[in-house]
Design a protein around this motif. Sequence first.
Motif, short mmCIF file in Angstrom:
data_model
loop_
_atom_site.label_atom_id
_atom_site.label_comp_id
_atom_site.label_asym_id
_atom_site.label_seq_id
_atom_site.Cartn_x
_atom_site.Cartn_y
_atom_site.Cartn_z
N TRP A 331 101.04 30.44 66.82
CA TRP A 331 100.64 31.55 67.68
C TRP A 331 99.69 32.46 66.91
N PHE A 332 98.75 33.04 67.65
CA PHE A 332 97.89 34.08 67.08
C PHE A 332 98.01 35.33 67.93
N LEU A 333 98.18 36.48 67.28
CA LEU A 333 98.40 37.74 67.99
C LEU A 333 97.36 38.78 67.57
N PHE A 334 96.87 39.52 68.56
CA PHE A 334 96.12 40.76 68.32
C PHE A 334 97.02 41.91 68.75
N VAL A 335 97.13 42.93 67.90
CA VAL A 335 97.98 44.09 68.19
C VAL A 335 97.15 45.35 68.01
N GLY A 419 98.04 40.86 72.58
CA GLY A 419 97.60 39.60 73.16
C GLY A 419 98.07 38.46 72.28
N ALA A 420 98.66 37.43 72.90
CA ALA A 420 99.20 36.31 72.16
C ALA A 420 98.67 35.00 72.72
N TYR A 421 98.22 34.14 71.83
CA TYR A 421 97.67 32.84 72.25
C TYR A 421 98.32 31.75 71.42
N GLU A 422 98.82 30.72 72.10
CA GLU A 422 99.41 29.57 71.42
C GLU A 422 98.35 28.49 71.26
N PHE A 423 98.30 27.88 70.08
CA PHE A 423 97.30 26.86 69.80
C PHE A 423 97.96 25.68 69.11
N VAL A 424 97.23 24.57 69.10
CA VAL A 424 97.67 23.36 68.42
C VAL A 424 96.82 23.19 67.16
N PHE A 425 97.49 23.00 65.99
CA PHE A 425 96.77 22.77 64.74
C PHE A 425 96.07 21.41 64.77
N PRO A 426 94.87 21.29 64.16
CA PRO A 426 94.02 22.40 63.73
C PRO A 426 93.12 22.81 64.88
N GLN A 427 92.74 24.07 64.91
CA GLN A 427 91.86 24.57 65.96
C GLN A 427 90.89 25.57 65.35
N HIS A 428 89.66 25.56 65.82
CA HIS A 428 88.64 26.43 65.24
C HIS A 428 89.01 27.88 65.48
N MET A 429 88.85 28.71 64.46
CA MET A 429 89.26 30.10 64.55
C MET A 429 88.47 30.87 65.59
N GLU A 435 90.27 33.43 72.71
CA GLU A 435 91.39 33.33 73.65
C GLU A 435 92.38 34.49 73.45
N THR A 436 92.65 34.83 72.21
CA THR A 436 93.59 35.92 71.94
C THR A 436 93.02 37.24 72.39
N ASP A 437 91.73 37.41 72.21
CA ASP A 437 91.07 38.65 72.65
C ASP A 437 91.17 38.81 74.16
N HIS A 438 91.03 37.70 74.90
CA HIS A 438 91.19 37.76 76.36
C HIS A 438 92.59 38.23 76.73
N CYS A 450 102.40 46.81 76.50
CA CYS A 450 102.96 45.52 76.94
C CYS A 450 102.24 44.40 76.20
N PHE A 451 102.58 43.17 76.55
CA PHE A 451 101.93 42.03 75.93
C PHE A 451 101.57 41.01 77.00
N ALA A 452 100.50 40.25 76.70
CA ALA A 452 100.09 39.14 77.56
C ALA A 452 100.08 37.89 76.72
N VAL A 453 100.70 36.82 77.23
CA VAL A 453 100.93 35.61 76.45
C VAL A 453 100.29 34.42 77.16
N LYS A 454 99.62 33.60 76.41
CA LYS A 454 99.03 32.38 76.92
C LYS A 454 99.52 31.22 76.06
N SER A 455 100.29 30.34 76.66
CA SER A 455 100.82 29.19 75.94
C SER A 455 100.02 27.96 76.29
N CYS A 456 100.30 26.85 75.63
CA CYS A 456 99.56 25.62 75.87
C CYS A 456 100.48 24.44 75.77
#
Length: 463
Positions: A331-335, A419-429, A435-438, A450-456
Amino acid sequence: MIKSTKKLWDDCCFDRYVLCVLIAAELLMSFTFLGYIHLPPISVTIAYIPILVAGSLFSPLQSAAVGAVFGIASMYKASASYVFPADAVFSPFLSEAPLNSILLSIGTRALFGFLIGAAYLSVRQAKYHRLWRGVISMIAPKIHSLIVYSAMGILFPRLGYHYSSALQWDWGDAVFAAICVMAVELLWILYQSNVMQNIKMCIDQSVHSPYTSEKMNLFFAAFELFMLCMAVCAAVYFSERASFMLERHGIAVTNNIASDLLFLQIQFLIALFSLNIISVILLVSIYKYMAYKEYRGELDELTGIMGRRMFFYHCDKIQKANTADLKKRGWFLFVDADYFKEINDTFGHSVGDKVLREIAVNLQKTFGEDGKVGRIGGDEFAVMIENPLPRQDLERRLEQFLQCISGTLPDKKISCSIGAYEFVFPQHMNHILTETDHMLYKAKDNGRACFAVKSCTLSGADS
Protein backbone atom coordinates in the motif's frame (compact mmCIF):
# COMPACT_ATOMS: atom_id res chain seq x y z
CA MET A 1 27.25 -3.18 29.64
CA ILE A 2 26.26 -6.82 29.96
CA LYS A 3 25.55 -8.67 26.75
CA SER A 4 23.95 -12.05 26.45
CA THR A 5 25.21 -14.21 23.62
CA LYS A 6 21.96 -13.95 21.66
CA LYS A 7 21.79 -10.18 22.13
CA LEU A 8 25.39 -9.81 21.05
CA TRP A 9 24.96 -11.69 17.78
CA ASP A 10 21.43 -10.55 16.96
CA ASP A 11 21.50 -6.83 17.68
CA CYS A 12 25.03 -5.56 18.23
CA CYS A 13 26.84 -5.46 14.90
CA PHE A 14 29.65 -3.39 16.40
CA ASP A 15 30.26 -5.91 19.18
CA ARG A 16 30.41 -8.73 16.64
CA TYR A 17 33.08 -6.80 14.76
CA VAL A 18 35.03 -6.18 17.97
CA LEU A 19 34.87 -9.87 18.84
CA CYS A 20 36.12 -10.82 15.35
CA VAL A 21 38.98 -8.31 15.71
CA LEU A 22 39.89 -9.88 19.06
CA ILE A 23 39.91 -13.36 17.50
CA ALA A 24 42.09 -12.09 14.65
CA ALA A 25 44.37 -10.36 17.17
CA GLU A 26 44.58 -13.64 19.10
CA LEU A 27 45.77 -15.45 15.98
CA LEU A 28 48.17 -12.63 15.16
CA MET A 29 49.72 -12.73 18.62
CA SER A 30 49.83 -16.51 18.63
CA PHE A 31 51.73 -16.70 15.34
CA THR A 32 54.12 -13.76 15.80
CA PHE A 33 56.59 -12.53 18.39
CA LEU A 34 53.88 -10.20 19.76
CA GLY A 35 52.56 -12.89 22.08
CA TYR A 36 55.10 -15.69 22.13
CA ILE A 37 58.21 -15.68 24.27
CA HIS A 38 60.60 -18.64 24.52
CA LEU A 39 61.85 -19.46 28.05
CA PRO A 40 63.25 -23.01 27.99
CA PRO A 41 62.20 -25.60 28.85
CA ILE A 42 58.70 -24.27 28.18
CA SER A 43 57.13 -21.39 26.26
CA VAL A 44 55.64 -18.36 27.99
CA THR A 45 52.96 -16.43 26.17
CA ILE A 46 50.98 -13.24 26.68
CA ALA A 47 48.76 -14.10 23.73
CA TYR A 48 45.89 -14.51 26.17
CA ILE A 49 45.41 -10.71 26.37
CA PRO A 50 42.60 -10.78 23.73
CA ILE A 51 40.88 -13.35 25.97
CA LEU A 52 41.01 -10.90 28.88
CA VAL A 53 39.71 -8.07 26.73
CA ALA A 54 36.81 -10.19 25.44
CA GLY A 55 35.94 -11.21 28.99
CA SER A 56 36.03 -7.63 30.29
CA LEU A 57 33.88 -6.26 27.46
CA PHE A 58 31.44 -9.08 26.78
CA SER A 59 30.47 -12.35 28.44
CA PRO A 60 32.18 -15.58 29.55
CA LEU A 61 31.08 -17.35 26.37
CA GLN A 62 32.81 -14.82 24.16
CA SER A 63 36.05 -14.97 26.15
CA ALA A 64 35.86 -18.78 26.13
CA ALA A 65 35.54 -18.69 22.33
CA VAL A 66 38.67 -16.53 22.03
CA GLY A 67 40.36 -18.91 24.48
CA ALA A 68 39.48 -21.87 22.26
CA VAL A 69 41.05 -20.07 19.28
CA PHE A 70 44.18 -19.52 21.36
CA GLY A 71 44.21 -23.24 22.18
CA ILE A 72 43.87 -24.25 18.53
CA ALA A 73 46.77 -21.97 17.60
CA SER A 74 48.88 -23.44 20.40
CA MET A 75 48.06 -26.94 19.25
CA TYR A 76 49.13 -26.12 15.70
CA LYS A 77 52.43 -24.58 16.77
CA ALA A 78 53.16 -27.54 19.03
CA SER A 79 52.79 -29.90 16.06
CA ALA A 80 56.07 -28.79 14.47
CA SER A 81 58.95 -31.26 14.54
CA TYR A 82 61.34 -28.73 16.09
CA VAL A 83 59.37 -27.90 19.28
CA PHE A 84 60.65 -28.60 22.79
CA PRO A 85 59.53 -31.88 24.38
CA ALA A 86 57.45 -30.04 26.98
CA ASP A 87 55.59 -28.25 24.16
CA ALA A 88 55.07 -31.42 22.11
CA VAL A 89 52.46 -32.69 24.58
CA PHE A 90 50.16 -29.90 23.34
CA SER A 91 50.03 -31.61 19.94
CA PRO A 92 47.76 -34.62 19.38
CA PHE A 93 50.12 -35.67 16.56
CA LEU A 94 53.32 -35.76 18.63
CA SER A 95 52.08 -36.87 22.03
CA GLU A 96 51.08 -40.42 22.84
CA ALA A 97 47.65 -39.31 24.03
CA PRO A 98 45.82 -37.24 21.35
CA LEU A 99 42.68 -36.66 23.41
CA ASN A 100 44.74 -35.49 26.38
CA SER A 101 46.61 -33.08 24.11
CA ILE A 102 43.37 -31.61 22.81
CA LEU A 103 42.10 -31.15 26.35
CA LEU A 104 45.39 -29.55 27.33
CA SER A 105 45.61 -27.24 24.32
CA ILE A 106 42.01 -26.21 23.74
CA GLY A 107 40.14 -27.26 26.86
CA THR A 108 42.38 -25.44 29.35
CA ARG A 109 42.40 -22.20 27.31
CA ALA A 110 38.62 -22.27 26.81
CA LEU A 111 38.18 -22.92 30.54
CA PHE A 112 40.55 -20.06 31.32
CA GLY A 113 38.54 -17.74 29.07
CA PHE A 114 35.25 -18.76 30.65
CA LEU A 115 36.51 -18.35 34.22
CA ILE A 116 38.10 -14.97 33.50
CA GLY A 117 34.94 -13.79 31.73
CA ALA A 118 32.83 -14.93 34.70
CA ALA A 119 35.16 -13.10 37.07
CA TYR A 120 34.91 -9.85 35.11
CA LEU A 121 31.15 -10.29 34.89
CA SER A 122 30.82 -10.74 38.65
CA VAL A 123 32.53 -7.40 39.42
CA ARG A 124 31.01 -5.36 36.58
CA GLN A 125 28.35 -3.86 38.83
CA ALA A 126 30.53 -3.65 41.94
CA LYS A 127 31.21 -0.32 43.63
CA TYR A 128 34.92 -0.38 42.85
CA HIS A 129 34.59 -2.27 39.58
CA ARG A 130 37.68 -0.67 38.01
CA LEU A 131 39.84 -1.73 40.95
CA TRP A 132 38.47 -5.28 40.87
CA ARG A 133 38.91 -5.44 37.11
CA GLY A 134 42.55 -4.47 37.60
CA VAL A 135 43.01 -7.16 40.22
CA ILE A 136 41.53 -9.82 37.93
CA SER A 137 43.75 -8.67 35.05
CA MET A 138 46.80 -8.74 37.32
CA ILE A 139 46.29 -12.31 38.52
CA ALA A 140 45.07 -13.60 35.12
CA PRO A 141 48.55 -14.78 34.01
CA LYS A 142 48.90 -16.86 37.16
CA ILE A 143 45.39 -18.26 36.74
CA HIS A 144 46.30 -19.26 33.19
CA SER A 145 49.52 -20.91 34.38
CA LEU A 146 47.72 -22.63 37.23
CA ILE A 147 45.14 -24.17 34.90
CA VAL A 148 47.69 -25.27 32.31
CA TYR A 149 50.23 -26.67 34.78
CA SER A 150 47.52 -28.48 36.73
CA ALA A 151 46.22 -30.04 33.51
CA MET A 152 49.76 -31.05 32.49
CA GLY A 153 50.24 -32.70 35.87
CA ILE A 154 47.00 -34.67 35.49
CA LEU A 155 47.16 -35.50 31.77
CA PHE A 156 50.95 -35.93 31.38
CA PRO A 157 52.37 -36.69 34.85
CA ARG A 158 55.66 -37.98 33.41
CA LEU A 159 56.77 -34.39 32.71
CA GLY A 160 56.85 -33.59 36.40
CA TYR A 161 54.69 -30.47 36.23
CA HIS A 162 51.86 -29.76 38.69
CA TYR A 163 49.92 -26.80 40.08
CA SER A 164 52.79 -25.67 42.33
CA SER A 165 54.82 -24.91 39.19
CA ALA A 166 52.55 -21.91 38.67
CA LEU A 167 53.10 -20.49 42.16
CA GLN A 168 56.62 -19.26 41.50
CA TRP A 169 57.00 -15.50 41.07
CA ASP A 170 59.74 -13.37 39.54
CA TRP A 171 60.20 -10.02 37.85
CA GLY A 172 58.98 -11.41 34.52
CA ASP A 173 55.62 -12.28 36.09
CA ALA A 174 55.32 -8.72 37.35
CA VAL A 175 55.94 -7.40 33.83
CA PHE A 176 53.34 -9.73 32.31
CA ALA A 177 50.80 -8.73 35.00
CA ALA A 178 51.41 -5.02 34.35
CA ILE A 179 50.98 -5.52 30.59
CA CYS A 180 47.66 -7.32 31.16
CA VAL A 181 46.33 -4.61 33.50
CA MET A 182 47.28 -1.77 31.15
CA ALA A 183 45.96 -3.49 28.03
CA VAL A 184 42.58 -4.38 29.55
CA GLU A 185 42.11 -0.99 31.20
CA LEU A 186 43.09 1.04 28.14
CA LEU A 187 40.85 -0.95 25.82
CA TRP A 188 37.98 -0.77 28.32
CA ILE A 189 38.33 3.02 28.51
CA LEU A 190 38.48 3.21 24.71
CA TYR A 191 35.39 1.02 24.31
CA GLN A 192 33.40 3.06 26.83
CA SER A 193 34.47 6.46 25.47
CA ASN A 194 31.83 8.77 24.00
CA VAL A 195 33.49 8.67 20.59
CA MET A 196 33.50 4.87 20.46
CA GLN A 197 29.94 4.60 21.75
CA ASN A 198 28.81 7.04 19.06
CA ILE A 199 30.56 4.91 16.42
CA LYS A 200 28.95 1.81 17.93
CA MET A 201 25.50 3.40 17.76
CA CYS A 202 25.99 4.42 14.12
CA ILE A 203 27.17 0.96 13.05
CA ASP A 204 24.42 -0.86 14.99
CA GLN A 205 21.74 1.45 13.56
CA SER A 206 23.09 1.34 10.00
CA VAL A 207 20.70 -1.54 9.30
CA HIS A 208 17.91 1.06 9.19
CA SER A 209 19.66 3.11 6.53
CA PRO A 210 18.42 2.62 2.95
CA TYR A 211 21.86 3.65 1.75
CA THR A 212 23.52 0.45 2.99
CA SER A 213 23.63 -2.27 0.37
CA GLU A 214 23.78 -6.03 0.80
CA LYS A 215 25.88 -6.11 -2.36
CA MET A 216 28.67 -4.34 -0.48
CA ASN A 217 28.73 -7.21 2.04
CA LEU A 218 29.12 -9.64 -0.86
CA PHE A 219 31.90 -7.48 -2.26
CA PHE A 220 33.80 -7.50 1.04
CA ALA A 221 33.32 -11.27 1.38
CA ALA A 222 34.57 -11.84 -2.17
CA PHE A 223 37.53 -9.55 -1.53
CA GLU A 224 38.42 -11.48 1.62
CA LEU A 225 38.19 -14.80 -0.21
CA PHE A 226 40.40 -13.46 -3.01
CA MET A 227 43.01 -12.29 -0.49
CA LEU A 228 42.96 -15.70 1.21
CA CYS A 229 43.54 -17.49 -2.10
CA MET A 230 46.41 -15.15 -2.97
CA ALA A 231 47.97 -15.67 0.46
CA VAL A 232 47.77 -19.46 0.09
CA CYS A 233 49.44 -19.27 -3.30
CA ALA A 234 52.16 -17.05 -1.84
CA ALA A 235 52.72 -19.43 1.10
CA VAL A 236 53.21 -22.43 -1.20
CA TYR A 237 55.45 -20.45 -3.56
CA PHE A 238 57.78 -19.10 -0.85
CA SER A 239 58.02 -22.53 0.78
CA GLU A 240 59.17 -24.03 -2.49
CA ARG A 241 61.58 -21.17 -3.21
CA ALA A 242 63.08 -21.47 0.29
CA SER A 243 63.78 -25.15 -0.34
CA PHE A 244 65.36 -24.30 -3.70
CA MET A 245 67.52 -21.58 -2.11
CA LEU A 246 68.80 -23.94 0.60
CA GLU A 247 69.71 -26.57 -1.99
CA ARG A 248 71.57 -23.95 -4.03
CA HIS A 249 73.67 -23.26 -0.91
CA GLY A 250 74.53 -26.93 -0.59
CA ILE A 251 72.02 -27.78 2.14
CA ALA A 252 70.13 -30.98 1.47
CA VAL A 253 66.41 -30.34 1.99
CA THR A 254 64.81 -33.49 3.32
CA ASN A 255 61.09 -34.09 3.38
CA ASN A 256 61.04 -33.17 7.08
CA ILE A 257 62.79 -29.86 6.40
CA ALA A 258 60.44 -29.10 3.51
CA SER A 259 57.47 -29.85 5.78
CA ASP A 260 58.82 -27.53 8.46
CA LEU A 261 59.33 -24.76 5.91
CA LEU A 262 55.74 -25.14 4.76
CA PHE A 263 54.65 -25.31 8.39
CA LEU A 264 56.31 -21.96 9.12
CA GLN A 265 54.93 -20.44 5.96
CA ILE A 266 51.40 -21.39 6.99
CA GLN A 267 51.97 -19.62 10.31
CA PHE A 268 52.98 -16.54 8.35
CA LEU A 269 49.90 -17.00 6.17
CA ILE A 270 47.58 -17.10 9.19
CA ALA A 271 49.19 -13.99 10.69
CA LEU A 272 48.85 -12.17 7.37
CA PHE A 273 45.25 -13.31 6.99
CA SER A 274 44.47 -12.09 10.52
CA LEU A 275 45.76 -8.64 9.60
CA ASN A 276 43.63 -8.76 6.48
CA ILE A 277 40.54 -9.69 8.53
CA ILE A 278 41.12 -6.70 10.79
CA SER A 279 41.53 -4.44 7.76
CA VAL A 280 38.31 -5.66 6.13
CA ILE A 281 36.38 -5.23 9.38
CA LEU A 282 37.64 -1.65 9.60
CA LEU A 283 36.57 -1.02 5.99
CA VAL A 284 33.10 -2.48 6.61
CA SER A 285 32.76 -0.43 9.79
CA ILE A 286 33.74 2.79 8.01
CA TYR A 287 31.29 2.02 5.20
CA LYS A 288 28.39 1.42 7.62
CA TYR A 289 29.32 4.43 9.73
CA MET A 290 29.34 6.76 6.72
CA ALA A 291 26.09 5.27 5.38
CA TYR A 292 24.39 5.89 8.73
CA LYS A 293 25.74 9.44 8.94
CA GLU A 294 24.28 10.11 5.48
CA TYR A 295 21.02 8.55 6.64
CA ARG A 296 20.90 10.73 9.76
CA GLY A 297 21.66 13.81 7.69
CA GLU A 298 18.58 13.25 5.55
CA LEU A 299 16.10 12.57 8.34
CA ASP A 300 13.49 15.27 8.78
CA GLU A 301 14.82 17.48 11.56
CA LEU A 302 11.42 18.32 13.04
CA THR A 303 9.78 14.88 13.11
CA GLY A 304 12.76 12.49 13.03
CA ILE A 305 11.32 10.43 10.16
CA MET A 306 12.65 10.14 6.60
CA GLY A 307 12.90 13.27 4.50
CA ARG A 308 11.53 13.44 0.96
CA ARG A 309 14.69 12.41 -0.93
CA MET A 310 15.47 9.48 1.33
CA PHE A 311 11.88 8.26 1.43
CA PHE A 312 11.50 8.07 -2.33
CA TYR A 313 14.96 6.53 -2.65
CA HIS A 314 13.79 3.81 -0.25
CA CYS A 315 10.57 3.32 -2.24
CA ASP A 316 12.50 2.81 -5.48
CA LYS A 317 14.87 0.41 -3.71
CA ILE A 318 11.98 -1.66 -2.34
CA GLN A 319 10.34 -1.87 -5.77
CA LYS A 320 13.57 -3.15 -7.33
CA ALA A 321 14.09 -5.63 -4.48
CA ASN A 322 10.67 -7.24 -5.01
CA THR A 323 10.87 -8.21 -8.66
CA ALA A 324 10.74 -11.98 -8.06
CA ASP A 325 7.34 -12.23 -6.34
CA LEU A 326 4.90 -10.79 -8.88
CA LYS A 327 1.91 -11.44 -6.60
CA LYS A 328 3.14 -9.55 -3.56
CA ARG A 329 1.03 -6.49 -2.76
CA GLY A 330 1.67 -3.33 -0.79
CA TRP A 331 0.00 0.00 0.00
CA PHE A 332 1.03 3.59 -0.59
CA LEU A 333 -0.50 6.41 1.46
CA PHE A 334 -0.56 10.19 1.19
CA VAL A 335 -1.47 11.94 4.45
CA ASP A 336 -2.21 15.69 4.57
CA ALA A 337 -2.94 17.64 7.75
CA ASP A 338 -6.29 19.41 7.35
CA TYR A 339 -6.33 23.23 7.59
CA PHE A 340 -2.74 23.32 8.75
CA LYS A 341 -2.21 26.98 7.72
CA GLU A 342 -5.16 27.92 9.92
CA ILE A 343 -3.57 26.07 12.85
CA ASN A 344 -0.29 27.96 12.36
CA ASP A 345 -2.04 31.33 12.01
CA THR A 346 -4.28 30.78 15.04
CA PHE A 347 -2.03 29.01 17.53
CA GLY A 348 1.47 29.79 16.26
CA HIS A 349 4.22 27.81 14.58
CA SER A 350 5.31 26.01 17.75
CA VAL A 351 1.84 24.48 18.04
CA GLY A 352 1.92 23.65 14.35
CA ASP A 353 5.25 21.88 14.86
CA LYS A 354 3.70 19.90 17.70
CA VAL A 355 0.86 18.79 15.41
CA LEU A 356 3.32 17.62 12.74
CA ARG A 357 5.35 15.70 15.29
CA GLU A 358 2.24 13.96 16.64
CA ILE A 359 1.14 13.00 13.14
CA ALA A 360 4.62 11.56 12.41
CA VAL A 361 4.74 9.69 15.72
CA ASN A 362 1.31 8.12 15.23
CA LEU A 363 2.00 7.20 11.61
CA GLN A 364 5.20 5.53 12.74
CA LYS A 365 3.37 3.75 15.55
CA THR A 366 0.59 2.59 13.24
CA PHE A 367 2.59 1.50 10.19
CA GLY A 368 6.27 1.46 11.23
CA GLU A 369 6.46 -2.32 11.62
CA ASP A 370 5.16 -2.90 8.10
CA GLY A 371 6.87 -0.15 6.15
CA LYS A 372 8.42 3.30 6.13
CA VAL A 373 7.05 6.76 6.89
CA GLY A 374 8.36 9.98 5.36
CA ARG A 375 7.63 13.71 5.46
CA ILE A 376 7.56 14.85 1.85
CA GLY A 377 6.41 18.45 2.32
CA GLY A 378 5.35 21.01 4.90
CA ASP A 379 2.22 19.24 6.16
CA GLU A 380 2.38 16.27 3.80
CA PHE A 381 3.39 12.74 4.78
CA ALA A 382 3.68 9.48 2.87
CA VAL A 383 3.72 5.83 3.91
CA MET A 384 5.02 2.83 1.99
CA ILE A 385 3.53 -0.39 3.42
CA GLU A 386 5.78 -3.18 2.20
CA ASN A 387 3.99 -6.17 3.75
CA PRO A 388 0.69 -7.58 2.51
CA LEU A 389 -2.18 -6.01 4.48
CA PRO A 390 -5.88 -6.77 3.93
CA ARG A 391 -8.04 -3.76 3.15
CA GLN A 392 -10.09 -4.26 6.31
CA ASP A 393 -6.96 -4.12 8.47
CA LEU A 394 -5.72 -1.03 6.66
CA GLU A 395 -9.02 0.80 7.19
CA ARG A 396 -9.07 -0.23 10.85
CA ARG A 397 -5.57 1.19 11.34
CA LEU A 398 -6.49 4.40 9.52
CA GLU A 399 -9.51 4.85 11.79
CA GLN A 400 -7.27 4.29 14.79
CA PHE A 401 -4.75 6.81 13.49
CA LEU A 402 -7.39 9.50 12.95
CA GLN A 403 -8.75 8.87 16.43
CA CYS A 404 -5.29 9.16 18.02
CA ILE A 405 -4.38 12.50 16.44
CA SER A 406 -7.79 14.10 16.97
CA GLY A 407 -6.98 15.00 20.59
CA THR A 408 -3.55 16.52 19.94
CA LEU A 409 -4.77 20.04 20.81
CA PRO A 410 -7.29 20.74 23.59
CA ASP A 411 -9.01 23.58 21.74
CA LYS A 412 -9.17 22.17 18.21
CA LYS A 413 -9.77 18.78 16.69
CA ILE A 414 -6.90 17.71 14.47
CA SER A 415 -7.63 15.64 11.39
CA CYS A 416 -5.99 14.43 8.19
CA SER A 417 -7.07 13.61 4.67
CA ILE A 418 -5.67 10.28 3.52
CA GLY A 419 -5.40 8.65 0.13
CA ALA A 420 -4.47 4.97 -0.05
CA TYR A 421 -3.61 2.93 -3.12
CA GLU A 422 -2.87 -0.79 -3.24
CA PHE A 423 -0.32 -1.96 -5.80
CA VAL A 424 1.37 -5.16 -6.93
CA PHE A 425 5.19 -5.33 -6.74
CA PRO A 426 7.03 -4.18 -8.74
CA GLN A 427 5.25 -1.07 -10.00
CA HIS A 428 6.64 2.22 -11.27
CA MET A 429 6.58 4.90 -8.61
CA ASN A 430 5.12 7.53 -10.96
CA HIS A 431 2.01 5.39 -11.41
CA ILE A 432 1.74 4.75 -7.66
CA LEU A 433 2.06 8.45 -6.86
CA THR A 434 -0.55 9.42 -9.44
CA GLU A 435 -3.10 6.87 -8.22
CA THR A 436 -2.52 7.72 -4.56
CA ASP A 437 -2.83 11.42 -5.30
CA HIS A 438 -6.24 10.80 -6.90
CA MET A 439 -7.36 9.05 -3.73
CA LEU A 440 -6.11 11.93 -1.57
CA TYR A 441 -8.11 14.47 -3.52
CA LYS A 442 -11.11 12.20 -3.34
CA ALA A 443 -10.81 12.21 0.46
CA LYS A 444 -10.62 16.01 0.43
CA ASP A 445 -13.66 16.24 -1.85
CA ASN A 446 -15.52 14.04 0.65
CA GLY A 447 -15.11 16.69 3.35
CA ARG A 448 -11.62 15.90 4.73
CA ALA A 449 -11.01 14.12 8.07
CA CYS A 450 -11.43 10.81 6.22
CA PHE A 451 -9.67 8.42 3.89
CA ALA A 452 -10.23 7.11 0.38
CA VAL A 453 -8.94 3.65 -0.49
CA LYS A 454 -8.35 2.02 -3.85
CA SER A 455 -7.51 -1.66 -3.83
CA CYS A 456 -6.55 -3.95 -6.70
CA THR A 457 -6.71 -7.58 -7.76
CA LEU A 458 -3.61 -9.74 -8.15
CA SER A 459 -3.73 -9.07 -11.88
CA GLY A 460 -3.37 -5.35 -11.22
CA ALA A 461 -6.96 -4.38 -12.10
CA ASP A 462 -8.52 -1.86 -9.73
CA SER A 463 -11.60 -2.74 -7.69
